[in-house]
Design a protein around this motif. Structure first.
Motif, PDB file in Angstrom:
ATOM      1  N   LYS A   1      63.030  38.087  19.044  1.00 44.49           N
ATOM      2  CA  LYS A   1      62.908  38.726  20.358  1.00 44.49           C
ATOM      3  C   LYS A   1      61.462  39.057  20.706  1.00 44.49           C
ATOM      4  O   LYS A   1      61.194  39.628  21.754  1.00 44.49           O
ATOM      5  N   ASP A   2      60.554  38.697  19.823  1.00 39.97           N
ATOM      6  CA  ASP A   2      59.130  38.943  20.046  1.00 39.97           C
ATOM      7  C   ASP A   2      58.550  37.758  20.818  1.00 39.97           C
ATOM      8  O   ASP A   2      58.602  36.622  20.350  1.00 39.97           O
ATOM      9  N   THR A   3      57.981  38.030  21.973  1.00 37.79           N
ATOM     10  CA  THR A   3      57.500  36.945  22.837  1.00 37.79           C
ATOM     11  C   THR A   3      56.276  36.232  22.287  1.00 37.79           C
ATOM     12  O   THR A   3      55.886  35.183  22.805  1.00 37.79           O
ATOM     13  N   SER A   4      55.643  36.782  21.250  1.00 31.98           N
ATOM     14  CA  SER A   4      54.500  36.094  20.651  1.00 31.98           C
ATOM     15  C   SER A   4      54.950  35.074  19.603  1.00 31.98           C
ATOM     16  O   SER A   4      54.127  34.356  19.042  1.00 31.98           O
TER      17      SER A   4
END
Length: 250
Positions: free
Chosen positions: A53-56
């Motif tokens: 869920k981390d956009t990076s």
């Protein structure tokens, strides 16, 4: 805090549009530092977050991986360039492991903890640490590190594996990747040699620096054998037990 001001242009009575090159350089450096710091916190380097869920982070394309794998976007983009370059030399690279968070690493360690139950706690931990990390101490938490092609050193000693390893040694550095767990013959501590483990150092060196600045043994907890971390000297000997050619150690 750094405050920048504009001098009045007496000929026009309006702020001068001239840019002081020294101030401009400082502004860029400050901006860069802010971005880097905001990208790192204790939960991140300890692996206590959801990388899905981390956009990076980004999911690796099936053509590059043997299973569902996530990596930091910057690391993956650089890997794609390396993959394409290797292809032109008839070398096929396949990612077989990438990001693992605290809970995934805990599952691996505790499965092995059970496997070696006949050993004393300290011997059990040392056996596991030949190739596997304690949760909150693994570079795989960061999305910068990947295992390529095979998890056995012997695979890279002959035939196709030897060609792949030679190509990586000669070319991976061009794309920011380095083998961090090299031979221990020159005094490197920690994990045994892993010819398959390659780290994207432009990001990983920042995360290691943060780790060394902010993480203590009080942060390494929540799994079987955690109480042995300080006795084993896990931070100095294992977290920092990487090739001196590529890392920033204490």
């Amino acid at each position: 805090m750094i405050i920048f001001s504009c001098k009045e242009d007496k000929s026009t009575k309006e702020p001068s549009k001239k840019v002081n090159p020294i101030i401009s350089k400082i502004q860029k450096e400050v901006s860069k530092e802010i971005v880097e710091v905001n990208d790192i916190d204790k939960n991140f380097v300890l692996g206590k977050f959801n990388y899905r869920k981390d956009t990076s982070f980004v999911k690796v394309d099936n053509i590059h991986a043997s299973k569902t794998i996530y990596l930091k976007k910057e690391a993956y983009n650089s890997f794609i360039k390396m993959y394409d370059a290797a292809k032109t030399d008839n070398i096929n690279l396949k990612i077989i492991s990438g990001t693992r968070n605290f809970y995934e690493q805990k599952s691996i360690l505790e499965r092995k903890w059970q496997k070696y139950e006949n050993l004393s706690p300290i011997k059990r931990a040392q056996k596991i640490l030949e190739y596997s990390s304690m949760p909150s101490t693994s570079r795989h938490h960061w999305g910068t590190d990947m295992d390529l092609n095979n998890l056995n050193n012997s695979y890279f000693d002959r035939g196709v594996g030897a060609k792949e390893y030679q190509w990586l040694k000669e070319n991976a550095g061009k794309y920011g990747f380095h083998q961090v767990y090299t031979s221990k013959a020159n005094g490197r501590t920690g994990y045994n040699m892993e010819k398959w483990h390659w780290s994207y150092m432009p990001l990983a060196k920042q995360y290691l620096k943060f780790y060394n600045s902010y993480i203590t043994y009080d942060d390494i907890t929540g799994f079987k054998g955690a109480e042995l971390a300080e006795e084993i000297n896990i931070i100095k000997s294992f977290v920092n037990g990487i090739s001196k050619d590529v890392g920033e150690t204490r």
